[in-house]
Structure formats: C-alpha cells, structure tokens
Design an enzyme around this catalytic site. Structure first.
Site, mmCIF file in Angstrom:
data_model
loop_
_atom_site.group_PDB
_atom_site.id
_atom_site.type_symbol
_atom_site.label_atom_id
_atom_site.label_comp_id
_atom_site.label_asym_id
_atom_site.label_seq_id
_atom_site.Cartn_x
_atom_site.Cartn_y
_atom_site.Cartn_z
ATOM 1 N N HIS A 1 -12.270 -1.893 0.568
ATOM 2 C CA HIS A 1 -11.514 -1.203 1.607
ATOM 3 C C HIS A 1 -12.253 -1.341 2.927
ATOM 4 C CE1 HIS A 1 -10.331 2.717 3.658
ATOM 5 N NE2 HIS A 1 -9.169 2.128 3.465
ATOM 6 N N ASP B 1 0.853 -1.188 0.000
ATOM 7 C CA ASP B 1 0.000 0.000 0.000
ATOM 8 C C ASP B 1 0.889 1.239 0.000
ATOM 9 O OD1 ASP B 1 -1.922 1.921 0.272
ATOM 10 O OD2 ASP B 1 -2.852 1.067 2.056
ATOM 11 N N HIS C 1 -0.465 4.359 -0.373
ATOM 12 C CA HIS C 1 -1.289 5.443 0.172
ATOM 13 C C HIS C 1 -1.355 6.685 -0.726
ATOM 14 C CE1 HIS C 1 -2.322 3.522 3.874
ATOM 15 N NE2 HIS C 1 -1.079 3.423 4.302
ATOM 16 N N ASP D 1 -15.151 1.379 -0.714
ATOM 17 C CA ASP D 1 -15.407 1.279 0.724
ATOM 18 C C ASP D 1 -16.915 1.316 0.930
ATOM 19 O OD1 ASP D 1 -15.859 1.882 3.465
ATOM 20 O OD2 ASP D 1 -13.816 2.662 3.611
ATOM 21 N N GLU E 1 -1.113 -1.011 -4.184
ATOM 22 C CA GLU E 1 -2.296 -0.199 -3.878
ATOM 23 C C GLU E 1 -1.982 1.290 -3.896
ATOM 24 O OE1 GLU E 1 -5.368 0.466 -0.120
ATOM 25 O OE2 GLU E 1 -4.382 -1.473 -0.384
ATOM 26 N N GLU F 1 -10.312 3.499 -2.493
ATOM 27 C CA GLU F 1 -10.819 3.851 -1.169
ATOM 28 C C GLU F 1 -11.256 5.309 -1.071
ATOM 29 O OE1 GLU F 1 -7.286 4.846 1.813
ATOM 30 O OE2 GLU F 1 -6.998 2.891 0.861
#
Length: 207
Positions: A180, A78, A80, A153, A104, A130
């Site tokens: 997510h 991830d 971010h 999400d 991700e 997400e």
C-alpha cells in the site's frame, strides 16, 4: 534486504469519474500514457443489504472501463472495506465477467473470518492489508485463506524489515505482495526497494 530478485517493478495509478463515460475516458487517458494496470473504486455507498439498482450501476461502470481499455490492461478494484460480506459477494460476482486483477478490501480486514467466505465465493483474487500491522496482523488473513494478495504499508505496518518478513511469511501461503502506498516519493522509493527484494512481489501502487 536479502538481495535483488527483480529487475523491474510494475506499478499502477488511480483513476475515477462521476459517471460511466467519465470513468472510461479517464481510464483511457492513463492507458494512452503507457500504463498497463489501473485502479478505481467501482461501488456506490451501499447498505448492509441492497437491491439490484446499485449492483447494475457498478457493473455498468466497470463494463464501460473494460470496453475503453481492452483486455490487455489490468483493472484493479478497491472497495475500501465498505461492504458487508453478503454484498461484497454480489458485487464480486457481477464484476467477474470483466476479469478484474484483484478485489481490494471487499470487507474490513480486521475480521478475517468474515472476509474468508468472500474469497471462497469469488474467482477474483482478494487483496487486503493497508489497515493491518506487523506479521501477527497478517497471519490471521493467511490462516483463514481470506486473501491471496497482501498489501502491507511500509510506513505503518512495522517498517522495512517487518514488511520484508510479512512478504516472506506470505510465500508459504502462495500469496503475493502489493504494498500500500498513497504517499509521496520517499515512501514510493521505500516500497520499490522492498519490491525488488521480494520473490512474490505482484504490483506496486503509486498515486
């Protein structure tokens, strides 16, 4: 939700560590408890363009984790959305030799045209979603082939029925679904119900 199509839902937890040895040790502890997929954040704070030191640092951490858990465990990475496309490609190319399950949010998902070159440059599947909302937020990602794993999400992408529609739309593009879920047991239960009804479900986050 359309009927159950799966009998089991594969899930993954997170791990971390301040140094390479700590990352490897923490990853091994989770795997020893029976998990077959684990996720971590592999990159340090990176500038718009950066030199080789941070690239080598990130690669060394992932190498230590892969050596600790072996090839039978999937490692999810991830980022971010912290990187620029040019740095995401450089990190991604170094990570490829360790066969990550997916990468991700290598860049922010709001600009699908900026994420698409990253997906084209790497063999690792790109995951994102997400920070996206409703089917229209995901359509641009799919139309630009910016990611092959969508991560809506259920708590803020439009709810249960909307995420089911996002998953159905993703099938047309041969994209998988990995919702997510950094929340508690109620959100996890919602995600699992959705997962069981989605033919293109891939894997489920559980913190």
């Amino acid at each position: 939700l359309g009927g159950r199509v799966l009998d089991k839902v594969r899930m993954y937890p997170h791990f971390g560590g301040a140094a390479h040895k700590a990352m490897a040790k923490n990853a091994r502890k989770i795997v020893d408890r029976g998990w077959t997929a684990i996720k971590t954040v592999p990159v340090p704070v990176t500038n718009v363009v950066d030199g080789p030191r941070k690239l080598k640092q990130a690669e060394a951490g992932l190498r230590a984790v892969r050596e600790a858990v072996g090839d039978d465990v999937d490692i999810l990475l991830d980022l971010h959305g912290r990187l620029t496309p040019q740095m995401a490609i450089q990190y991604g190319k170094r990570f490829e030799r360790y066969n990550p399950f997916f990468l991700e949010e290598p860049v922010q998902a709001e600009n699908a045209k900026a994420m698409a070159p990253v997906a084209r440059a790497l063999s690792t599947p790109i995951a994102t979603g997400e920070r996206l909302f409703l089917r229209w937020g995901f359509r641009e990602i799919l139309d630009n082939a910016a990611a092959s794993v969508l991560q809506p999400d259920p708590c803020h992408a439009g709810g249960i029925s909307e995420v089911r529609k996002i998953a159905s739309m993703a099938e047309v593009y041969y994209a998988g679904i990995a919702p997510h879920n950094p929340y508690g047991p109620v959100a996890t239960a919602v995600a699992v119900h959705l997962d069981l009804a989605c033919p293109n479900f891939l894997i489920q986050e559980m913190v």
